[in-house]
Motif scaffolding. Structure first.
Motif, mmCIF file in Angstrom:
data_model
loop_
_atom_site.group_PDB
_atom_site.id
_atom_site.type_symbol
_atom_site.label_atom_id
_atom_site.label_comp_id
_atom_site.label_asym_id
_atom_site.label_seq_id
_atom_site.Cartn_x
_atom_site.Cartn_y
_atom_site.Cartn_z
ATOM 1 N N GLN A 252 4.992 42.910 30.464
ATOM 2 C CA GLN A 252 6.413 41.833 30.526
ATOM 3 C C GLN A 252 6.862 41.942 29.095
ATOM 4 O OE1 GLN A 252 7.226 40.483 32.650
ATOM 5 N NE2 GLN A 252 9.391 39.595 31.681
ATOM 6 N N GLY A 253 6.216 42.363 28.343
ATOM 7 C CA GLY A 253 6.499 42.696 26.855
ATOM 8 C C GLY A 253 7.857 44.040 26.860
ATOM 9 N N LEU A 254 7.800 44.917 28.014
ATOM 10 C CA LEU A 254 8.590 45.681 27.920
ATOM 11 C C LEU A 254 9.308 45.551 29.513
ATOM 12 C CD1 LEU A 254 6.100 49.424 27.685
ATOM 13 C CD2 LEU A 254 8.485 48.247 26.059
ATOM 14 N N VAL A 255 9.829 44.496 29.954
ATOM 15 C CA VAL A 255 11.060 43.837 30.986
ATOM 16 C C VAL A 255 11.498 43.019 29.567
ATOM 17 C CG1 VAL A 255 11.313 42.481 32.933
ATOM 18 C CG2 VAL A 255 8.746 44.259 32.563
ATOM 19 N N SER A 256 11.226 41.899 29.577
ATOM 20 C CA SER A 256 11.981 41.563 28.649
ATOM 21 C C SER A 256 11.478 40.063 28.213
ATOM 22 C CB SER A 256 13.100 40.078 29.186
ATOM 23 O OG SER A 256 12.219 38.999 30.379
ATOM 24 N N PHE A 257 12.380 39.832 26.486
ATOM 25 C CA PHE A 257 11.765 39.449 25.589
ATOM 26 C C PHE A 257 13.208 38.399 24.497
ATOM 27 C CE2 PHE A 257 12.370 39.454 20.611
ATOM 28 C CZ PHE A 257 10.953 38.544 20.254
ATOM 29 N N VAL A 258 11.804 37.303 24.941
ATOM 30 C CA VAL A 258 12.846 36.474 23.485
ATOM 31 C C VAL A 258 12.712 36.101 22.347
ATOM 32 C CG1 VAL A 258 13.273 33.906 23.821
ATOM 33 C CG2 VAL A 258 13.629 34.298 26.382
ATOM 34 N N ASP A 259 13.126 35.699 21.544
ATOM 35 C CA ASP A 259 12.914 36.168 19.906
ATOM 36 C C ASP A 259 12.976 34.975 19.544
ATOM 37 O OD1 ASP A 259 12.894 36.618 17.463
ATOM 38 O OD2 ASP A 259 14.998 37.179 16.784
#
Length: 765
Positions: A252-259
């Motif tokens: 999931q870290g290489l799919v999408s990320f909310v800072d």
């Protein structure tokens, strides 16, 4: 058949509120001491504390909160208010044998170890001893042995100062048996990169992240293993960079990320899409995928030059800096797309899409993790990635290079200062002149050789500077049978773990300080240093009260063993070095003057000081003096043939663990909750095998060596994976990994492609 849209997976992006919830859960479970908040505020900052979790670099322009979910969990876990005192062993049911039935998580939940302990076989318990008694007992067991019967292992926890003295202790004792945790993860990098570019480590620095036009990921998972990497990736996406990922499993870290450091992102839940392309190739299919991309680059170059347009390949770089180009290009032209598709598990169109991004980018960084290194032909995986980068000159220029991501805070640095079993990697003449010793010149044992030596009865003593070795190594069941037969086992630890439960004939647990704790010696509170994945050296200063007055620093434990074990030598000033770690840094500088110039003066520079890397400057320390194109001899990296009913097992990690440390049972990134006893499998494979989703199954290693390796009680879980690839958790699956299954050059265990068969558990409905 299971609807693939309903398969378990992360319900949301990496970071965001999920990250904060994960931290809160660990805080609530460990009841970390109140000072943890101040410690978190000091993580990865100058004159602060370098995180004991991963080795991701520390930016010079740091943020207010320069830590991630993993770093916070590691800090909370070690700063727990729970204590594992000698009283623990007096309680009913707390014999060593009984504790073998405890889960890894529950063992560590007993808290920080507070006193040195010696195993008592009569009561089957550990008993408190004094430090002098422990050191004398260790010396009494070591001194009668032949030096090569003892192994000095190190995890990546100890700082450079303790690590340097640990290596010195081993060589003064008479052995180069200095395996290290990198033997089980990135030794393939050390061997593979050295062979082709003359550098054992990655070539980029922090500034390169800010200049790259594209990132290509192979078998690396920043969401779980290096979450702070997600911030520069988000910045890269914001400026228009492209990211292409190759991984058998969706991470999931290489799919999408909310800072989580962005108030607006947290309020709105707005996520950054990380990967522009995500290609789920077969486990072990990277060689074919990389060859396919290289073939596309060659075709594009041929077309462009024929049309009188600018070349796609950087021919000037190739001519000046490389060798082996013609043979490699011939292999690219001859490669058959049908074979590439079969071995990679990807359609030609997908590989061409990825190659299109690569060709369009001027500056490319190739990122990889153990998904490349832990295969029978892992070094060839690494060489193929280097081939791709070199075709367009993407090594040794700003914004480009090779980026292996190391998994432990100082695993790279320990090799730098001499913890290495290969004699030629260490300046032994310099060391002998400095200390008036005669270091052995023959190579010592790596981890695979040490495990084999244990099983054969050749290894009689094991000293472990950190780690949970019995849980981390392959052939775990055979190791647990062999380990107690040793004359001596010594574990330097902060918490109880499974390795403590198989004591040798003489066995000690030696409790050490955490990096954030005060380390007061004769000259005052001491500082220690570590090296990150970008070859930057950073200092740490502990400020918290020690967990107990009876614990010692790792360095003091090393020197205590040395003073008790070795004959008198006026040049081995163990007591002086214990009193002032700056003196040890002077010794490191004297031994490695090019890497550690003005060491003490520079150790607290923001972002660390760079020890240098020849390949970063296009200086190739190879036999030919040039970077080497490698022509592949095979198209997959698994080292065995596919067969009906045989699957490729890849081991994975939860976002609720760090290495062998299990924080809990919530793996939100993979959609698995409350258990680790699962086997993930493509739903079509489940149907074809005559099994069913939710069934209890058993994996059996499909190796023809006459050894029974099984792991049962696994809930079969339909999952979005390539056909023929299955996944389950490390370290539980280590029982299935044969010690003989390893990279052919580095001997790194092939934990990402283990041949297994799957059967229903006996009695399962």
């Amino acid at each position: 058949m299971t609807d693939k849209r309903s398969l378990p997976h992360s319900p949301g992006p990496a970071g965001g509120w999920g990250s904060l919830k994960g931290i809160a859960q660990i805080f609530g479970e460990t009841w970390a001491t109140p000072s943890v908040l101040a410690t978190l505020g000091q993580l990865n900052k100058p004159k602060g504390v370098m995180c004991v979790s991963c080795a991701w670099p520390k930016p010079a322009n740091y943020s207010a909160f320069e830590f991630c979910e993993n770093g916070a969990k590691a800090t909370l876990w070690e700063m727990t208010s729970a204590r594992c005192t000698p009283v623990f062993w007096a309680k009913s049911g707390h014999t060593v044998t009984a504790l073998r039935d405890w889960a890894d998580h529950d063992l560590e939940m007993t808290g920080r170890l507070t006193h040195p302990l010696r195993y008592d076989a009569v009561s089957d318990r550990y008993l408190e001893v004094t430090w002098d008694e422990a050191f004398a007992g260790i010396a009494a067991a070591l001194q009668p042995l032949e030096p090569d019967q003892a192994v000095f292992y190190a995890s990546g926890h100890a700082g450079l100062e303790a690590s340097y003295l640990y290596a010195l202790l081993a060589r003064a004792y008479g052995t180069n048996n200095l395996p290290q945790s990198s033997n089980m993860c990135h030794e393939t990098t050390s061997v593979g990169l050295t062979k082709v570019i003359g550098s054992p480590v990655g070539t980029i620095v922090w500034d390169d992240l800010e200049k790259a036009d594209a990132f290509f990921f192979f078998g690396q998972n920043p969401g779980t293993n290096s979450p702070r990497f997600l911030h520069p990736l988000k910045d890269a996406k914001d400026r228009g960079a492209k990211i292409v990922t190759f991984n058998p499993i969706i991470e999931q870290g290489l799919v999408s990320f909310v800072d989580p450091q962005s108030p607006s992102a947290m309020l709105t839940g707005k996520a950054t899409t990380i990967s522009d392309q995500y290609h789920q190739l077969k486990a072990g299919g990277d060689i074919a995928a990389l060859l396919g991309m290289c073939k596309c680059v060659v075709e594009a170059d041929d077309t462009a030059r024929a049309a009188g347009q600018p070349a796609v390949i950087d021919h000037a770089f190739v001519a000046e800096h490389t060798t082996g180009f013609d043979d490699f290009i011939a292999s690219c032209r001859a490669a058959d797309w049908a074979e590439i598709e079969r071995e990679s598990g990807l359609p030609q169109a997908a590989i061409r899409d990825a190659a299109g991004v690569y060709i369009a980018a001027e500056r490319v960084i190739g990122v990889y993790g153990m998904g490349l290194t832990q295969h029978a032909h892992g070094a060839l995986n690494v060489a193929m990635l280097v081939n791709l980068l070199m075709l367009r000159g993407n090594i040794g220029k700003p914004g480009a290079g090779c980026c292996p991501v190391r998994g432990h805070s100082n695993v790279q640095g320990q090799r730098t200062v001499g913890i290495a079993e290969k004699a030629h990697l260490v300046p032994l003449d310099t060391i002998d002149d400095l200390f008036d010793i005669t270091s052995p010149r023959h190579d010592g044992m790596n981890i695979v050789e040490a495990v084999e030596g244990l099983i054969e009865g050749k290894v009689r003593a094991f000293i472990c500077l950190g780690g949970n070795l019995l849980r981390a190594v392959p052939d775990q069941k055979r190791m647990e049978e062999a380990w107690p037969k040793q004359d001596l086992t010594v574990m330097v630890s902060t918490k109880l773990n499974r390795s403590h439960l198989f004591p040798g004939k003489t066995a000690y647990i030696l409790p050490c300080l955490g990096r954030y704790e005060k380390d007061v010696q004769a000259s005052g509170n001491q500082s220690v240093t570590s090296e990150d994945s970008f070859s930057m050296i950073n200092g740490s200063v502990g400020r918290r009260a020690p967990v107990s007055d009876a614990v010692k620093s790792e360095l003091a434990i090393v020197t205590g063993i040395a003073q008790a074990t070795l004959p008198q030598n006026d040049r081995l000033k163990w007591r002086e070095w214990t009193g002032n770690y700056a003196l040890v840094r002077d010794l490191i500088e004297a031994t490695y003057p090019d890497d550690f110039r003005n060491y003490n003066a520079r150790m607290f520079e923001a972002g660390g000081f760079y020890r240098g890397n020849g390949a970063h400057n296009r200086i190739w320390k190879t036999d030919s003096g040039k970077a080497v194109f490698t022509t592949p001899g095979e198209l997959n990296s698994v080292g065995f043939k596919d067969a009906p009913g045989r699957y490729r097992l890849m081991t994975i990690r939860s976002n609720d663990q760090f290495n062998t440390t299990i924080y809990g049972y919530s793996d939100r990134f993979h959609g698995i909750e409350g258990t680790r006893d699962v086997l993930l499998m493509n739903p079509d494979d489940i149907a074809e095998a005559g099994l069913r989703d939710g069934q209890s199954v058993r994996m059996i290693t499909d190796a023809e060596d006459g050894i029974d390796r099984q792991l049962g009680g696994l809930t079969l879980t339909a999952y979005r994976l390539p056909r023929g690839t299955v996944a389950s958790y490390y370290p539980e699956c280590n029982v299935l990994v044969p010690v003989a299954l390893h990279d052919d050059l580095s001997k790194t265990p092939a934990s990402k492609s283990v041949p297994v068969r799957i059967v229903a558990d006996a009695g399962a409905a």
